[in-house]
Design an enzyme around this catalytic site. Structure first.
Site, PDB file in Angstrom:
ATOM      1  N   ASP A   5       0.986  -1.338  -0.311  1.00 47.77           N
ATOM      2  CA  ASP A   5       0.147   0.128  -0.376  1.00 47.77           C
ATOM      3  C   ASP A   5       0.736   1.232   0.513  1.00 47.77           C
ATOM      4  O   ASP A   5       0.664   2.216  -0.605  1.00 47.77           O
ATOM      5  CB  ASP A   5      -0.539  -0.103   1.390  1.00 47.77           C
ATOM      6  CG  ASP A   5      -1.347   1.207   1.308  1.00 47.77           C
ATOM      7  OD1 ASP A   5      -2.728   1.766   0.433  1.00 47.77           O
ATOM      8  OD2 ASP A   5      -1.798   1.841   2.098  1.00 47.77           O
ATOM      9  N   GLU A  48      -2.128  -5.126  -3.993  1.00 50.81           N
ATOM     10  CA  GLU A  48      -1.367  -4.487  -2.957  1.00 50.81           C
ATOM     11  C   GLU A  48      -0.133  -5.583  -2.339  1.00 50.81           C
ATOM     12  O   GLU A  48       1.210  -5.179  -2.052  1.00 50.81           O
ATOM     13  CB  GLU A  48      -1.569  -3.905  -1.921  1.00 50.81           C
ATOM     14  CG  GLU A  48      -2.516  -2.484  -2.596  1.00 50.81           C
ATOM     15  CD  GLU A  48      -3.254  -1.854  -1.355  1.00 50.81           C
ATOM     16  OE1 GLU A  48      -3.961  -0.662  -1.140  1.00 50.81           O
ATOM     17  OE2 GLU A  48      -3.833  -2.714  -0.315  1.00 50.81           O
TER      18      GLU A  48
END
Length: 272
Positions: A88, A160
């Site tokens: 992320d 992610e």
């Protein structure tokens, strides 16, 4: 006269015969494990090809696709969650760099809106679907029973986690190559289609029964003619998010964008 007795060798009984060496049949469980291992290896190779990255450490790829529901132990750290956390932030850094270079005339407010839209869970899930990453997700009965393979949040998390895995395996350049291949076209989305992050955050909060977000000035720095404001946005039950800007309004937009990105909500449309 003595009768001649002919000694005739009698055939041995079945119990006296020596057993021949016959290969033992492979247990069905072992055959199944071997077949599953071969299938997993083939799936991993196909996914690596679509990702454009061959892993030196295959365990990173395995972990990136392992949902917590698939774990037999209580060790949540064996799932993709840690890699998702890393990915992320790596994604945010790379996309921020892409936006900074691609839009030299955009102010921080516009850049923040674009960033929030590009790193939201829905965008990551869209990338995951385009690469058919759902094929490799390892789920337990809990996740599979709820249709977790098709949930946007799971696909976004996996994407992610994959970015985090590529970063650990191949470094920043490998992760950057992956993100640029899959986000460049999405980055060209017209800015007018992006909604004001403060409005989106307020609508999102109201839809969940939360009060209107509160913005508080944390600090003001810099000279009078060129101040910098740090503003925090606060919602009950959520960690505050902060933003910097040349005005309070700009800082509030950055803070709202930061909270939206963290919660997986974009500014490009209606998010549930």
């Amino acid at each position: 006269m003595t009768d001649d007795v002919t000694n005739v060798e009698q055939p041995s009984t079945a119990s006296e015969q020596q057993p021949q060496d016959v290969p033992a049949a492979e247990p069905s469980a072992a055959k199944k494990r071997r077949a599953n291992k071969a299938k997993s290896k083939a799936t991993a190779a196909a996914i690596e090809q679509r990702l454009g990255h061959s892993f030196a450490d295959p365990s990173l790829l395995t972990t990136a696709f392992t949902h917590v529901s698939a774990l037999k132990s209580a060790r949540r750290t064996d799932s993709y969650q840690r890699l998702e956390f890393l990915g992320d932030h790596v994604l945010g850094l790379i996309v921020s760099d892409m936006l900074y270079r691609a839009f030299p005339d955009a102010d921080e407010g516009e850049l923040s809106k674009r960033l929030a839209d590009l790193v939201r869970k829905e965008t990551c899930a869209d990338v995951a679907r385009s690469l058919d990453l759902v094929e490799g997700i390892k789920l337990g009965t809990v996740g599979a029973g709820a249709g977790a393979k098709l949930r946007k949040s799971v696909l976004g998390d996996i994407c992610e986690a994959v970015i985090g895995a590529i970063y650990l395996d191949g470094g920043y350049e490998a992760a950057s190559d992956f993100v640029r291949r899959n986000w460049t076209e999405r980055m060209r989305k017209p800015a007018r289609s992006l909604r004001d992050p403060k409005t989106v955050l307020q609508e999102w909060a109201q839809a969940r029964g939360l009060p209107t977000p509160v913005y508080r000035e944390v600090e003001r720095t810099g000279p009078h003619h060129d101040p910098q404001f740090r503003v925090a946005v606060i919602l009950p039950g959520l960690e505050p998010a902060e933003g910097l800007g040349g005005s309070k309004r700009a800082a509030e937009k950055v803070a709202a964008s930061a909270m939206l990105a963290r919660e997986g909500v974009g500014t490009g449309g209606n998010d549930g």
